[in-house]
Each structure stands twice: as C-alpha cells, then as structure tokens.
Write a protein that holds these residues in place. Structure first.
Motif, PDB file in Angstrom:
ATOM      1  N   ILE A 225       0.843  -1.207   0.000  1.00  0.00           N
ATOM      2  CA  ILE A 225       0.000   0.000   0.000  1.00  0.00           C
ATOM      3  C   ILE A 225       0.871   1.248   0.000  1.00  0.00           C
ATOM      4  CG2 ILE A 225      -2.102  -0.970   1.008  1.00  0.00           C
ATOM      5  CD1 ILE A 225      -1.143  -0.084   3.758  1.00  0.00           C
ATOM      6  N   MET A 226       0.418   2.231  -0.739  1.00  0.00           N
ATOM      7  CA  MET A 226       1.084   3.530  -0.834  1.00  0.00           C
ATOM      8  C   MET A 226       0.025   4.613  -0.807  1.00  0.00           C
ATOM      9  SD  MET A 226       3.509   2.257  -3.912  1.00  0.00           S
ATOM     10  CE  MET A 226       2.857   0.592  -3.987  1.00  0.00           C
TER      11      MET A 226
ATOM     12  N   MET B  41      -3.973   6.828   5.526  1.00  0.00           N
ATOM     13  CA  MET B  41      -3.236   5.570   5.607  1.00  0.00           C
ATOM     14  C   MET B  41      -3.466   4.905   6.953  1.00  0.00           C
ATOM     15  SD  MET B  41      -1.349   3.457   3.940  1.00  0.00           S
ATOM     16  CE  MET B  41      -0.683   4.381   2.548  1.00  0.00           C
ATOM     17  N   ASP B  42      -3.499   5.690   8.012  1.00  0.00           N
ATOM     18  CA  ASP B  42      -3.755   5.134   9.345  1.00  0.00           C
ATOM     19  C   ASP B  42      -5.145   4.495   9.411  1.00  0.00           C
ATOM     20  OD1 ASP B  42      -1.282   5.888  10.269  1.00  0.00           O
ATOM     21  OD2 ASP B  42      -1.983   7.722  11.248  1.00  0.00           O
ATOM     22  N   LYS B  43      -6.117   5.126   8.766  1.00  0.00           N
ATOM     23  CA  LYS B  43      -7.479   4.573   8.770  1.00  0.00           C
ATOM     24  C   LYS B  43      -7.543   3.268   7.976  1.00  0.00           C
ATOM     25  CE  LYS B  43      -9.930   8.925   9.531  1.00  0.00           C
ATOM     26  NZ  LYS B  43     -10.892   9.923   8.995  1.00  0.00           N
ATOM     27  N   PHE B  44      -6.792   3.202   6.886  1.00  0.00           N
ATOM     28  CA  PHE B  44      -6.771   1.957   6.113  1.00  0.00           C
ATOM     29  C   PHE B  44      -6.116   0.843   6.933  1.00  0.00           C
ATOM     30  CE2 PHE B  44      -5.419  -1.160   3.031  1.00  0.00           C
ATOM     31  CZ  PHE B  44      -6.465  -1.181   2.130  1.00  0.00           C
TER      32      PHE B  44
ATOM     33  N   ARG C  56      -3.355  -8.825   5.431  1.00  0.00           N
ATOM     34  CA  ARG C  56      -2.025  -8.219   5.559  1.00  0.00           C
ATOM     35  C   ARG C  56      -1.726  -7.204   4.465  1.00  0.00           C
ATOM     36  NH1 ARG C  56       1.736 -13.520   6.746  1.00  0.00           N
ATOM     37  NH2 ARG C  56       1.196 -13.819   8.941  1.00  0.00           N
ATOM     38  N   PHE C  57      -1.217  -6.054   4.910  1.00  0.00           N
ATOM     39  CA  PHE C  57      -0.776  -4.995   4.005  1.00  0.00           C
ATOM     40  C   PHE C  57       0.507  -4.390   4.571  1.00  0.00           C
ATOM     41  CE2 PHE C  57      -5.327  -5.372   3.728  1.00  0.00           C
ATOM     42  CZ  PHE C  57      -5.587  -5.328   2.375  1.00  0.00           C
ATOM     43  N   VAL C  58       1.410  -3.996   3.690  1.00  0.00           N
ATOM     44  CA  VAL C  58       2.664  -3.362   4.101  1.00  0.00           C
ATOM     45  C   VAL C  58       2.793  -2.040   3.356  1.00  0.00           C
ATOM     46  CG1 VAL C  58       5.178  -3.541   4.134  1.00  0.00           C
ATOM     47  CG2 VAL C  58       3.781  -5.572   4.572  1.00  0.00           C
TER      48      VAL C  58
ATOM     49  N   GLY D  79      -4.510  18.261  -3.301  1.00  0.00           N
ATOM     50  CA  GLY D  79      -5.453  18.303  -2.188  1.00  0.00           C
ATOM     51  C   GLY D  79      -6.298  17.057  -2.015  1.00  0.00           C
ATOM     52  N   ASN D  80      -6.301  16.174  -3.004  1.00  0.00           N
ATOM     53  CA  ASN D  80      -7.107  14.947  -2.910  1.00  0.00           C
ATOM     54  C   ASN D  80      -6.324  13.837  -2.211  1.00  0.00           C
ATOM     55  OD1 ASN D  80      -9.256  16.147  -4.160  1.00  0.00           O
ATOM     56  ND2 ASN D  80      -8.889  15.256  -6.171  1.00  0.00           N
ATOM     57  N   LYS D  81      -7.024  13.075  -1.374  1.00  0.00           N
ATOM     58  CA  LYS D  81      -6.401  12.009  -0.592  1.00  0.00           C
ATOM     59  C   LYS D  81      -6.572  10.678  -1.304  1.00  0.00           C
ATOM     60  CE  LYS D  81      -7.269  14.585   3.663  1.00  0.00           C
ATOM     61  NZ  LYS D  81      -7.996  14.651   4.953  1.00  0.00           N
ATOM     62  N   TRP D  82      -5.494   9.906  -1.292  1.00  0.00           N
ATOM     63  CA  TRP D  82      -5.477   8.708  -2.154  1.00  0.00           C
ATOM     64  C   TRP D  82      -4.626   7.600  -1.546  1.00  0.00           C
ATOM     65  CZ3 TRP D  82      -0.515   7.850  -4.376  1.00  0.00           C
ATOM     66  CH2 TRP D  82      -0.435   6.784  -5.273  1.00  0.00           C
ATOM     67  N   ILE D  83      -5.077   6.370  -1.755  1.00  0.00           N
ATOM     68  CA  ILE D  83      -4.318   5.170  -1.392  1.00  0.00           C
ATOM     69  C   ILE D  83      -4.278   4.235  -2.601  1.00  0.00           C
ATOM     70  CG2 ILE D  83      -4.391   3.030  -0.035  1.00  0.00           C
ATOM     71  CD1 ILE D  83      -5.354   4.585   2.310  1.00  0.00           C
ATOM     72  N   HIS D  84      -3.135   3.661  -2.835  1.00  0.00           N
ATOM     73  CA  HIS D  84      -2.969   2.659  -3.898  1.00  0.00           C
ATOM     74  C   HIS D  84      -2.643   1.317  -3.253  1.00  0.00           C
ATOM     75  CE1 HIS D  84      -1.376   0.349  -7.205  1.00  0.00           C
ATOM     76  NE2 HIS D  84      -0.141   0.435  -6.762  1.00  0.00           N
ATOM     77  N   VAL D  85      -3.362   0.260  -3.672  1.00  0.00           N
ATOM     78  CA  VAL D  85      -3.154  -1.086  -3.133  1.00  0.00           C
ATOM     79  C   VAL D  85      -2.707  -2.001  -4.275  1.00  0.00           C
ATOM     80  CG1 VAL D  85      -4.171  -2.973  -1.801  1.00  0.00           C
ATOM     81  CG2 VAL D  85      -5.066  -0.642  -1.520  1.00  0.00           C
ATOM     82  N   ASP D  86      -1.501  -2.518  -4.162  1.00  0.00           N
ATOM     83  CA  ASP D  86      -0.953  -3.421  -5.184  1.00  0.00           C
ATOM     84  C   ASP D  86      -1.127  -4.860  -4.696  1.00  0.00           C
ATOM     85  OD1 ASP D  86       0.462  -4.819  -7.102  1.00  0.00           O
ATOM     86  OD2 ASP D  86       2.135  -3.393  -7.168  1.00  0.00           O
TER      87      ASP D  86
END
Length: 498
Positions: A390-391, A398-401, A411-413, A457-464
């Motif tokens: 995750i990035m 990120m803390d909420k994810f 599991r996510f790193v 300004g937009n919040k984003w998470i990427h999950v590989d």
C-alpha cells in the motif's frame, strides 16, 4: 453450506459434535477443553503425541455405534495467543475435515471455543471468525466442468447457552454470510476465463448486479471513452477486438457522511501487448482484473451493509492484446487529465487505464480515493504472496486503512514513494513515462506514476495486490489455486468506517 445459530448444545441432535480445544501452557500437559468428559481421551492423545490442541490441528473420533455422536476436536493453540485469524483458520480446518469424513450436519459447541484468556474476542467475535473461515474454505470454481463438485456437508449449527447472545450471534453469522457472498463474487469474476469474461461482458454483469443490490450503474463504451478523452484507457484497449469500457457505479444513502471512491483495474486478459509476456503461466493473466473484481465486490457488500458513506465504484476494463492496432513502445498517449505519457513498455498497462479512471473518479469530489490493482511483479518480489503493498499521499488516511486491516487481519505493508522514484519516471519526450529507467522499486514507481494523476489536495491510497490476488493455499480458508478474494473485506471495512 449453511451456518446457523441454535440454543443449548445439550439438545444438539446432529451425529457429529465439534469442540474447541486449547493447548496447555506447558507442552507435557493434556490439552484443555470445557467438557470434562473428554479429559481422559485428550490426555491419552497428548501422551501419544497425536493431538495436543496446537493451532491449526484437528482430530476426528468416529463413533462406534449410532447412539453416540462422532467427535471433532479443533486445536486453537494457547489461549493468550488466539486471534480472529486463528479462528478463521480453525473454521476452515473444521469444515474441511467434516467434508473429508462425509459428515452432512454437525453441531458446534461455541462456548467451548471461548476462554477467559482471550484478549479482546467475545463469543460473537469467535462465532463470526469461525463462520468466515468455514464458508471461505467452501469454494470450488467448477462452472465449466461437466461434473460438478458434490458436497456432503450441508450445515454446521453453532450452539450457545444464552438466548440474548444467540440474537447477536445471528447478526454476526448474517454478516459472515454476506462477506462470503462478496468474496465468492470476487473469486468467481477473477477465475472466469477471458473467453467468457471480457470488458463488455463485465459491464453487463455489473449492470445486472447493480439492479440486484439497488445501486446505480452506467457503462461508458468505446465511443464515450473517446468523447471523455481517455487516451490512456483507449490506447491500451484498442489492440483487442473486445473494446474497453468504463464501469461507473454509485450507492448514495440519504445523508452521507463522506464520499469514498473505489477504483479497480480490470484487465480481463493481459498478454503484455506488443511487449508480449512469456508463454509459461500466461493463462493466469485472466486474473489481471482482480482489482476490479475486488472493488466491485466490496462496493456491493458495503451497500448491502447500509454503509453511511456515498460510495463511487469505478472500473476501467480492457484487454491488452498485440494486434496491428495495438500501441507500441515509444507511443505517446494523452490521458484524460491532459498529461502526456510515453509508453516504454506495453506490459505496464494497468497504470495507464487507472490514470484515466482516477481522473474521472475525482470529478465526484471524493473525500478519499482507493485504487486496487494487480499492478507489479515487483511487489511479489518484495512481499511474496503473504501481503499486499500500500502507498498513499496522506498519513491520516493511511492510518485509517491500516485500522481497517487490523480489524479484518488481512495483511498490508506500506511502501514509500520517494522523490527519486518520481524523478525516475520523467520522460524526455512527454510529461511522464510508464516505467522507470533504473532497476528496483518497481512497485513504488508504479505508485509514483499513479500519484501524478491525483489532483492537488485529494487524498489517495494505492493497493498493489499482485502477490495476493490469486492463492497458493498458504492460508487454510483460501483455495489451493485460483483467485483468493484478498482485500475485499478490508476495502469494505474501510468504506464503512471512513
């Protein structure tokens, strides 16, 4: 397989009874069970080193006559070390052993699985996790087999002694059932062969599911993609006779707290395009749409659970094929955002279709965007198949994810996106290129590419999820082969909690 809540184990009529057994504090003592009548047999099994209640172990005792029930002891390990994941694995092992013994119905004493030493798990949590494991393990993709798999095990009844607890347990089992439906949907979609599931067909199925779940769905076809100036998605898909599309789904409660956008890569088959992949293992590239399958399943599950957030689900769907109309290395594409992209490798196509989908998602003004994709082989090298990478661009999100992941125990790193990775994807002839020039950090450079399409300004998470999307039986409740459904539960939890 059904899992039901019932009252009073003393009245259990099933011919097989299931009990939880804890490992003793020292390895020499007999395992611990709430049923004193089993002390002798458990002590004998321990002395013979056959069964000591260790985590993941099971032991089946077949009755000598019809008047007595068969017994199944499920090892849970040491009580102070038990987690929800311990119980999911136990649930899977119980279901598998019951099936192997041709048991049709079993009664499980849920109280025997509880211990005062359990840290934070209550009886309902224990039942929920056991049900998850049992149901997730009961999966086989046999749609195209002439002879379907025939299961013996039809029902496991979870018995409790308190009527008030039973009502809460029923709600927990209902949720486990809904979660199983979602995980099964994600697995089924990913396991479908590309001959039967291509972009247009995925759009049709999403439309049908939207009607069933009471959400909205529209599918932008090839002409509409061009009208939207989605040059990256169009570029990837133009080499196939099965043209690309964009699936857009919405769920909106009356008074939504936030807007959460879920974006999932759905390359229904990835040959690599002109930068073609090796032939060995290419059949697994039907799974390159697992990100799209996961976000679709999570979106529908959250809607079913009456999520209090406005949810947007966006799935760019394409086939990456090498024909005369396919893009070639050195091609320059113009993304919907206006950025120009130099294509140096057509097998780095997932980030291209996500670039346009992410830009489109931001038109909904979401409070957070989460994209999910089988993006890079590099994440497999970094984390093997035991965790997804995750990035993101916001520590709070990120803390909420991560908090959602702690609840589901998937599991996510977190991986960093350093400035050097961003610099490495700068192009000499366009704004950006789709692969880095220097070796290493391939997963992070994929994330760095996507970050370029997130507006200020937009919040984003990427999950590989390239390492976790299809299973290798490393976890008891996952299939031995084919899609795993990993990430569906965490995505749902995040969408519910945000």
């Amino acid at each position: 397989m059904k899992i039901t809540a019932r009252l009073s184990f003393e009245e259990a009529s099933e011919n097989t009874h299931v009990f939880g057994v804890y490992q003793a504090a020292d390895d020499k003592s007999a395992p611990l069970c709430t049923h004193e009548e089993f002390e002798d047999i458990l002590e004998r099994l321990a002395k013979e080193d056959v069964f000591k209640g260790k985590k993941g172990s099971v032991y089946f005792v077949r009755a000598l006559d019809d008047a007595s029930p068969n017994l199944l002891f499920a090892g849970l390990g040491k009580a102070e070390e038990v987690t929800g994941e311990t119980l999911r694995v136990a649930g899977a092992n119980i279901a598998k052993r019951l099936e192997a013994e041709k048991v049709k119905a079993a009664g499980l004493d849920l109280d025997s699985f509880c211990s005062k030493s359990l840290k934070v798990l209550g009886l309902v949590d224990v039942g929920h996790a056991l049900a998850q494991g049992a149901q997730f393990s009961d999966y086989n993709f046999d749609l195209y087999k002439s002879e379907k798999t025939k299961r013996s095990l039809g029902e496991i009844s979870f018995y409790v002694s308190d009527r008030k607890v039973m009502a809460v347990l029923e709600a927990g089992l209902d949720r486990a059932d809904a979660e199983n439906d979602a995980v099964r949907l994600a697995r089924d979609l990913s396991n479908e062969p590309a001959s039967h599931l291509y972009p247009e067909e995925l759009g049709r199925r999403a439309t049908k599911l939207a009607k069933e779940y009471g959400v909205t769905c529209k599918v932008l076809d090839f002409k509409e993609l061009k009208k939207e100036k989605m040059g990256a998605l169009v570029g990837v898909g133009q080499g196939s006779t099965n043209l690309p599309c964009l699936i857009v789904m919405e769920y909106k409660p009356k008074k939504p707290r936030k807007i959460v956008a879920l974006v999932g890569k759905a390359v229904t088959f990835d040959s690599g395009g002109i930068s073609i992949k090796p032939g060995a293992g290419m059949e697994e590239m039907k799974h390159d749409m697992s990100g799209g399958a996961d976000v679709l399943a999570a979106f529908l599950l959250a809607a079913k659970l009456k999520c209090e957030n406005h949810l947007v689900c966006i799935i760019p769907a394409a086939e990456n094929m090498p024909d005369g109309n396919a893009i070639v290395p050195s091609a320059v594409l113009v993304a919907r955002s206006g950025k120009t992209i130099e294509v140096q490798n057509t097998d780095a196509e997932g980030r291209l279709i996500l670039a346009d989908a992410l830009d489109y998602a931001q038109d909904f003004k979401p409070d957070v965007i989460v994209d999910v994709a089988t993006l890079t082989g590099a994440v497999v090298m970094a984390l093997s198949g035991v965790a997804a990478g995750i990035m993101g661009n916001d520590d709070g999100v990120m803390d909420k994810f991560k908090a959602a992941a702690r609840k589901t125990e998937e599991r996510f790193v977190e991986l960093p996106i350093f400035q050097e990775y961003i610099d490495d994807i700068k192009s000499k002839i366009a704004d950006i290129k789709n692969i880095g020039g220097e070796k290493g950090a391939g997963s992070q450079k994929g994330g760095a590419f996507l970050k370029e399409f997130i507006r200020k300004g937009n919040k984003w998470i990427h999950v590989d999820i390239a390492g976790t999307a299809w299973a290798s039986a490393k976890i008891a409740y996952q299939p031995a082969h084919g899609a795993s459904g990993h990430t569906v539960r965490t995505l749902t939890q995040f969408a519910m909690d945000f």
